[in-house]
Design an enzyme around this catalytic site. Structure first.
Site, PDB file in Angstrom:
ATOM      1  N   GLU A 170      44.987-119.738 -59.653  1.00 29.52           N
ATOM      2  CA  GLU A 170      45.001-118.513 -60.456  1.00 29.52           C
ATOM      3  C   GLU A 170      44.104-117.488 -59.776  1.00 29.52           C
ATOM      4  OE1 GLU A 170      45.061-119.131 -64.622  1.00 29.52           O
ATOM      5  OE2 GLU A 170      44.220-117.160 -65.094  1.00 29.52           O
ATOM      6  N   ASN A 213      41.117-122.058 -67.313  1.00 29.96           N
ATOM      7  CA  ASN A 213      42.276-122.281 -68.182  1.00 29.96           C
ATOM      8  C   ASN A 213      42.700-123.714 -67.872  1.00 29.96           C
ATOM      9  OD1 ASN A 213      42.263-119.587 -69.134  1.00 29.96           O
ATOM     10  ND2 ASN A 213      43.259-118.949 -67.242  1.00 29.96           N
ATOM     11  N   LYS A 290      35.881-122.653 -71.148  1.00 29.87           N
ATOM     12  CA  LYS A 290      36.391-121.369 -71.638  1.00 29.87           C
ATOM     13  C   LYS A 290      36.994-121.664 -73.003  1.00 29.87           C
ATOM     14  CE  LYS A 290      39.946-117.856 -70.600  1.00 29.87           C
ATOM     15  NZ  LYS A 290      40.843-117.296 -69.557  1.00 29.87           N
ATOM     16  N   GLU A 294      41.327-115.717 -74.709  1.00 29.20           N
ATOM     17  CA  GLU A 294      42.662-115.584 -74.120  1.00 29.20           C
ATOM     18  C   GLU A 294      43.543-116.794 -74.419  1.00 29.20           C
ATOM     19  OE1 GLU A 294      41.829-114.645 -69.954  1.00 29.20           O
ATOM     20  OE2 GLU A 294      41.793-112.526 -70.486  1.00 29.20           O
ATOM     21  N   ARG A 326      31.338-120.325 -71.373  1.00 27.99           N
ATOM     22  CA  ARG A 326      31.583-118.938 -70.953  1.00 27.99           C
ATOM     23  C   ARG A 326      31.510-117.961 -72.131  1.00 27.99           C
ATOM     24  NH1 ARG A 326      36.539-117.797 -68.412  1.00 27.99           N
ATOM     25  NH2 ARG A 326      35.740-116.608 -66.664  1.00 27.99           N
ATOM     26  N   ARG A 338      36.650-103.713 -76.857  1.00 29.11           N
ATOM     27  CA  ARG A 338      36.606-105.058 -76.256  1.00 29.11           C
ATOM     28  C   ARG A 338      35.273-105.342 -75.564  1.00 29.11           C
ATOM     29  NH1 ARG A 338      40.635-107.332 -71.478  1.00 29.11           N
ATOM     30  NH2 ARG A 338      39.083-108.671 -70.521  1.00 29.11           N
ATOM     31  N   LYS A 362      29.953-112.843 -67.369  1.00 24.30           N
ATOM     32  CA  LYS A 362      30.453-112.065 -66.228  1.00 24.30           C
ATOM     33  C   LYS A 362      29.494-110.913 -65.923  1.00 24.30           C
ATOM     34  CE  LYS A 362      35.337-113.222 -66.586  1.00 24.30           C
ATOM     35  NZ  LYS A 362      36.748-112.782 -66.616  1.00 24.30           N
ATOM     36  N   ASP A 367      35.650-107.094 -67.253  1.00 24.15           N
ATOM     37  CA  ASP A 367      36.356-108.162 -66.550  1.00 24.15           C
ATOM     38  C   ASP A 367      36.413-107.921 -65.043  1.00 24.15           C
ATOM     39  OD1 ASP A 367      37.826-110.374 -66.054  1.00 24.15           O
ATOM     40  OD2 ASP A 367      39.582-109.809 -67.237  1.00 24.15           O
ATOM     41  N   GLU A 395      40.440-110.186 -57.380  1.00 24.76           N
ATOM     42  CA  GLU A 395      41.553-109.917 -58.292  1.00 24.76           C
ATOM     43  C   GLU A 395      41.758-108.423 -58.536  1.00 24.76           C
ATOM     44  OE1 GLU A 395      41.064-111.868 -62.048  1.00 24.76           O
ATOM     45  OE2 GLU A 395      42.841-110.946 -62.909  1.00 24.76           O
ATOM     46  N   HIS A 513      40.532-101.101 -65.420  1.00 24.54           N
ATOM     47  CA  HIS A 513      41.637-101.878 -65.986  1.00 24.54           C
ATOM     48  C   HIS A 513      42.956-101.101 -65.969  1.00 24.54           C
ATOM     49  CE1 HIS A 513      43.449-104.938 -68.571  1.00 24.54           C
ATOM     50  NE2 HIS A 513      42.346-105.642 -68.447  1.00 24.54           N
TER      51      HIS A 513
HETATM   52  C1  BDP Z   1      40.757-112.534 -65.990  1.00 24.62           C
HETATM   53  C2  BDP Z   1      41.844-113.134 -65.150  1.00 24.62           C
HETATM   54  C3  BDP Z   1      42.369-114.401 -65.758  1.00 24.62           C
HETATM   55  C4  BDP Z   1      41.213-115.348 -66.065  1.00 24.62           C
HETATM   56  C5  BDP Z   1      40.188-114.638 -66.927  1.00 24.62           C
HETATM   57  C6  BDP Z   1      38.939-115.477 -67.149  1.00 24.62           C
HETATM   58  O1  BDP Z   1      42.899-112.205 -65.007  1.00 24.62           O
HETATM   59  O2  BDP Z   1      43.273-114.975 -64.848  1.00 24.62           O
HETATM   60  O3  BDP Z   1      41.671-116.487 -66.706  1.00 24.62           O
HETATM   61  O4  BDP Z   1      39.759-113.467 -66.275  1.00 24.62           O
HETATM   62  O5  BDP Z   1      37.923-115.175 -66.537  1.00 24.62           O
HETATM   63  O6  BDP Z   1      40.161-111.498 -65.259  1.00 24.62           O
HETATM   64  O7  BDP Z   1      38.967-116.414 -67.942  1.00 24.62           O
END
Ligand code: BDP
Length: 692
Positions: A170, A213, A290, A294, A326, A338, A362, A367, A395, A513
């Site tokens: 990923e 994930n 995590k 999401e 996390r 957010r 983070k 993000d 990313e 974003h």
């Molecule tokens: C986002 C990514 C996603 C990750 C998420 C994360 O797009 O793929 O799963 O962060 O940090 O920026 O959990």
């Protein structure tokens, strides 16, 4: 080094095959551990010292054995084999206690006229000291003057892999996963050792091998021998293995009807699981989780808190390991801005986490965007161990294209004063630092050669956040490409400016974003129809006919109030603040007067243009450095830079076309019009984009 004969138009050259090492020369596999022969005065100094590693013939541990062979091989390469066996020898002596591991890796390297001593509390100190000595020699430091006394700033320095069991990574832009779960445990790829070597050379001491994930497979008995094989291979390099744990595993693979952290059967399941893992891997690092983020399962599914979930896992690990929980959370049902949500969920839990829980935050509150303020949780949870999470894989910063060196961005965050008890680097000392890895099975490990610099810089800053990005870039480029001053004097400033370039064409003035849906590749600021509001670029830029930007002042979402007053004051006034965060915190009219004397619209267009121009200049500079770089790597970087140049133009043009469709404003005089109408950019699709 002189280049091999090469055609003139480098960027047009077909790049040799990436996955196989068909090219005889450099292919990037050796990373910064090439130890190319020294030349000139540096070689003379080393030859005068005439070194020999002086450890006993049979080393007392695997770690010492590795330290000795690293040193022996490194010295042989640095001297080009030109050591004189008949002359008196300078001795390099290891003096690292009796323990193999358990210390923090601190080491000293001290030299006298005829001896260098590498010392420290345990054998890992000697491995780290050996790498540090080679790094110094490689920089041309006279062996007779070397004096190092280093202690890592924080005890956990981890890489987080977002790798899945099927080999897909990923947000990976360097090919498939380096972990071959299918063939493990019987077959251990040589790469697993080289990977450990590279990490040990930087002091990275833990690796989370799977995606946050998380697949529950990693908690099944089937995977344990695979994990054990890796842990055994990495142990002598001082690397502990961690896994991402799926919170619902007791249901998914444990046969229980619930994963409620307060349920006795659930607790018993995790306790037994931890015991099973430790029986196979006595130094297992722990779990990364995590949860309730999401769509991932978590304790809130059962009306419990993050602390309930984390502490239950922490109890299962006990003193043996760490739970890294996390703080990357946000909810669709929550109307709050957010970027405020993690702070709101976690600050009330300060002091409630067990001692072996670390909350991983983070670097910024959104993000991993090219420009974010530091995360307001840093400094706001004084009774909780916090860890910083940086994204080494790019990313949101161009993915695999061009040259984008991230150390200046990380160094800036680490050095920022939180206004509440120190800098970010000081706040995370009890926790540590994690980087989302950028490695893959591409021959050069990271897709782009210059992305190796991000792996390197992450490790160096994790060891010592006070190192300057300039020093790190110089070290890396000298070891990886060429020590020639003309090369370094050109490439180091280029690297230092490179993240700023991307920021200008992707995220000018703190816009964030605005990338394409799903793959996150390229611009799509027009997207406004995704199911969750905060997945949409329009949620972030809030642009319309009158203005642009997200009002996070007291008149808007008041995210500013989550910072210490001294920090918030710096960002409250658009007229006074660092304009790189202007539209992150403020919604302003297009005609807003900037400090430059121009309107916001004028300067926004100009900044996109600067980004595009800088990206273009990089290709030209790289072409001029052809004589300093071996043919294959030069050609590959040239191709990556050509891609970046194209992307910079695309980001600029698509963004400007879209903003114009909203504000109806003309371009400032003399400014190039976008190459295509807006619909052309909107129609672009990337079904084959990697890393999704
Ligand atoms: C986002 C990514 C996603 C990750 C998420 C994360 O797009 O793929 O799963 O962060 O940090 O920026 O959990």
């Amino acid at each position: 080094m002189m280049a091999l004969a090469a055609p003139a138009a480098r960027a047009d050259v077909v790049v040799p095959d990436r996955s196989l090492s068909q090219w005889n020369g450099e292919d990037g596999y050796r990373l910064w551990l090439r130890h190319e022969p020294l030349e000139g005065a540096a070689l003379e100094q080393l030859r005068a010292f005439n070194p020999i590693p002086g450890t006993p013939a049979s080393p007392e541990s695997e770690t010492l054995g590795i330290a000795e062979s690293e040193l022996r091989e490194g010295l042989a390469k640095l001297t080009g084999g030109s050591i004189d066996a008949d002359r008196p020898r300078g001795v390099i002596r290891f003096d690292c206690g009796r323990r193999e591991r358990g210390g923090d890796g601190r080491f000293r390297v001290t030299s006298g006229a005829r001896a260098i001593r590498i010392s420290g509390p345990d054998h890992l100190s000697c491995l780290y000291g050996a790498h540090a000595l080679l790094r110094e020699l490689s920089r041309g430091v006279d062996p007779a003057t070397i004096s190092l006394d280093e202690t890592p700033a924080m005890s956990l320095r981890l890489l987080n892999h977002w790798d899945n069991p099927d080999g897909h990574v990923e947000r990976g832009y360097a090919g498939r996963s380096i972990f071959d779960w299918w063939r493990l445990p019987e077959r251990l790829d040589r790469r697993m050792i080289d990977y450990a070597r590279a990490n040990a050379s930087l002091g990275i001491n833990g690796v989370v091998v799977n995606n946050v994930n998380a697949s529950p497979l990693f908690l099944t008995p089937h995977y344990l021998p695979k994990l054990k094989r890796l842990a055994d291979a990495w142990r002598p390099y001082g690397i502990r293995l961690y896994i991402s744990a799926r919170f619902s595993a007791p249901r998914d693979v444990g046969g229980l009807p619930t994963a409620d952290p307060l349920d006795p059967a659930v607790k018993a399941w995790w306790n037994a699981k931890a015991d099973e893992i430790y029986a196979a891997i006595p130094d297992f690092g722990g779990f990364l989780v995590k949860a309730n983020s999401e769509g991932q399962p978590g304790p809130q599914d059962y009306g419990r808190t993050h602390a309930d979930g984390a502490n239950m896992l922490a109890a299962a690990l006990g003193k043996r390991g760490t739970v890294i929980w996390r703080a990357f959370v946000y909810k669709a049902e929550d109307e709050t801005d957010r970027v405020k949500q993690a702070y709101q969920e976690f600050v009330p839990l300060d002091g409630k986490f067990a001692g072996n829980v670390i909350v991983q935050v983070k670097n910024g509150p959104l993000d991993f965007q090219p420009r974010e303020p530091f995360h307001p949780l840093f400094g706001a949870m004084p009774r909780t161990r916090l860890m910083l999470e940086a994204q080494v894989t790019r990313e949101y910063l161009g993915q695999a294209s061009g040259i984008v060196y991230l150390a200046p961005m990380w160094s800036e965050v680490l050095g920022t004063h939180t206004g509440r008890g120190g800098t970010v680097a000081q706040v995370i000392v009890p926790g540590g630092i994690a980087g989302v890895a950028n490695t893959g099975s591409d021959r050069n490990w990271t897709g782009g050669h210059f992305d190796q610099a991000n792996w390197y810089a992450f490790g160096r800053l994790a060891w010592n956040p006070a190192l300057s990005p300039e020093r790190i870039a110089r070290e890396w480029a000298a070891q990886t490409f060429s020590r020639e001053p003309e090369f370094l004097d050109a490439i180091v400033p280029t690297m230092l400016a490179s993240a700023g370039t991307v920021e200008k064409y992707i995220a000018p003035f703190g816009l964030a974003h605005l990338m394409g849906t799903g793959h996150h590749y390229g611009p799509a600021p027009w997207v406004c129809d995704l199911a969750r509001p905060e997945w949409n670029p329009c949620y972030y830029h809030r642009a319309d006919k009158a203005g642009i930007g997200f009002d996070r002042t007291a008149g808007g979402s008041d995210a500013l109030a989550q910072y210490a007053p001294s920090v918030a004051a710096r960002w409250a006034d658009p007229a006074q603040m660092d304009d790189r965060l202007l539209l992150w915190f403020h919604h302003l009219p297009w005609q807003h007067p900037m400090r430059s004397g121009n309107t916001l619209w004028h300067d926004l267009v100009a900044r996109y243009g600067q980004g595009e121009a800088e990206a273009g200049a990089r290709s030209a500079l790289w072409a001029r450095l052809a004589d300093h770089v071996d043919y294959r790597r030069h050609a590959e970087v040239a191709a990556d830079l050509a891609t970046q140049e194209k992307e910079a133009r695309w980001w600029r043009d698509a963004s400007i076309a879209y903003w114009q469709s909203l504000n109806g404003l003309a371009l400032p005089a003399g400014v190039r019009r976008p190459d295509h109408p807006l619909d052309w950019y909107k129609a672009k699709t990337f079904p084959e984009a990697p890393g999704q």
